[in-house]
Design a protein around this motif. Structure first.
Motif, PDB file in Angstrom:
ATOM      1  N   ASN A  44      -0.126   0.201  -5.478  1.00 42.20           N
ATOM      2  CA  ASN A  44      -1.347  -0.525  -5.828  1.00 42.20           C
ATOM      3  C   ASN A  44      -1.590  -1.693  -4.881  1.00 42.20           C
ATOM      4  OD1 ASN A  44      -1.696   1.283  -7.964  1.00 42.20           O
ATOM      5  ND2 ASN A  44      -0.507   0.001  -9.340  1.00 42.20           N
ATOM      6  N   ASP A  45      -1.516  -2.913  -5.391  1.00 42.75           N
ATOM      7  CA  ASP A  45      -1.834  -4.087  -4.574  1.00 42.75           C
ATOM      8  C   ASP A  45      -0.667  -4.560  -3.712  1.00 42.75           C
ATOM      9  OD1 ASP A  45      -4.361  -4.098  -5.663  1.00 42.75           O
ATOM     10  OD2 ASP A  45      -3.790  -5.444  -7.294  1.00 42.75           O
ATOM     11  N   ASN A  46       0.520  -4.095  -4.006  1.00 41.94           N
ATOM     12  CA  ASN A  46       1.708  -4.528  -3.265  1.00 41.94           C
ATOM     13  C   ASN A  46       1.961  -3.644  -2.056  1.00 41.94           C
ATOM     14  OD1 ASN A  46       2.558  -6.693  -4.888  1.00 41.94           O
ATOM     15  ND2 ASN A  46       3.483  -5.292  -6.348  1.00 41.94           N
ATOM     16  N   GLN A  47       2.778  -4.139  -1.189  1.00 38.06           N
ATOM     17  CA  GLN A  47       3.338  -3.358  -0.094  1.00 38.06           C
ATOM     18  C   GLN A  47       4.839  -3.334  -0.322  1.00 38.06           C
ATOM     19  OE1 GLN A  47       1.552  -1.955   2.792  1.00 38.06           O
ATOM     20  NE2 GLN A  47       0.029  -2.180   1.196  1.00 38.06           N
ATOM     21  N   ILE A  48       5.496  -2.329   0.203  1.00 40.41           N
ATOM     22  CA  ILE A  48       6.937  -2.204   0.027  1.00 40.41           C
ATOM     23  C   ILE A  48       7.657  -3.463   0.509  1.00 40.41           C
ATOM     24  CG2 ILE A  48       7.306  -0.971   2.210  1.00 40.41           C
ATOM     25  CD1 ILE A  48       9.173  -0.078  -0.975  1.00 40.41           C
ATOM     26  N   THR A  49       7.128  -4.089   1.544  1.00 44.45           N
ATOM     27  CA  THR A  49       7.781  -5.279   2.096  1.00 44.45           C
ATOM     28  C   THR A  49       7.659  -6.494   1.178  1.00 44.45           C
ATOM     29  OG1 THR A  49       5.789  -5.740   3.374  1.00 44.45           O
ATOM     30  CG2 THR A  49       7.572  -4.552   4.498  1.00 44.45           C
ATOM     31  N   ALA A  50       6.759  -6.449   0.197  1.00 44.63           N
ATOM     32  CA  ALA A  50       6.596  -7.570  -0.729  1.00 44.63           C
ATOM     33  C   ALA A  50       7.589  -7.507  -1.892  1.00 44.63           C
ATOM     34  CB  ALA A  50       5.171  -7.597  -1.273  1.00 44.63           C
ATOM     35  N   LEU A  51       8.263  -6.391  -2.039  1.00 44.96           N
ATOM     36  CA  LEU A  51       9.216  -6.236  -3.134  1.00 44.96           C
ATOM     37  C   LEU A  51      10.544  -6.890  -2.787  1.00 44.96           C
ATOM     38  CD1 LEU A  51       8.600  -2.466  -3.955  1.00 44.96           C
ATOM     39  CD2 LEU A  51       7.552  -4.469  -5.036  1.00 44.96           C
ATOM     40  N   GLY A  52      11.355  -7.091  -3.797  1.00 41.79           N
ATOM     41  CA  GLY A  52      12.700  -7.615  -3.577  1.00 41.79           C
ATOM     42  C   GLY A  52      13.546  -6.608  -2.814  1.00 41.79           C
TER      43      GLY A  52
END
Length: 132
Positions: free
Chosen positions: A68-76
């Motif tokens: 959705n609004d996130n990118q994989i790089t924004a996750l922990g």
């Protein structure tokens, strides 16, 4: 002999360490020795780890389409590692999807925050549905 679950835990550790220091692969043997991953299980671990790294851009692009609004790089780091492992197994191996999902949820329960199991389940489930 290490279980497949312990192998997957090791892959998560390897991916986490790789993100922290991608220039130095010394940690690979250290992590595998520490977790007592040997012989066939070591080969399985390294195949998963190197398979993920070899296909990282493809895996991340695929996962991004389900975030959705996130990118994989924004996750922990841990959540990212679990999703990458799950996506790799779903896309590039013959491991049954039910096993992949269950393992990812269990890893998230053990290693990530309280909301992660549901989140990871949702992303990988969407990937399975899109793959069919």
């Amino acid at each position: 002999m290490a279980t497949r679950h312990q192998v997957r835990q090791s892959v998560i550790s390897l991916l986490y360490a790789f993100e922290l220091n991608s220039q130095n692969n010394v940690f690979v043997d250290e992590i595998l020795d520490e977790k007592k991953i040997r012989n066939e299980q070591k080969n399985f671990t390294l195949n998963l780890y190197h398979g993920i790294l070899d296909n990282l851009n493809n895996i991340d692009e695929t996962l991004n389409s389900f975030l959705n609004d996130n990118q994989i790089t924004a996750l922990g780091h841990v959540e990212r590692a679990i999703l990458r492992l799950g996506a790799y197994e779903l896309l590039f191996t013959d491991t049954p999807s039910a096993i992949v999902i269950n393992e990812a949820i269990e890893l998230a329960k053990e290693l990530a925050n309280d909301n992660s199991p549901k989140f990871i389940n949702g992303v990988l489930d969407a990937l399975i549905k899109a793959k069919k």
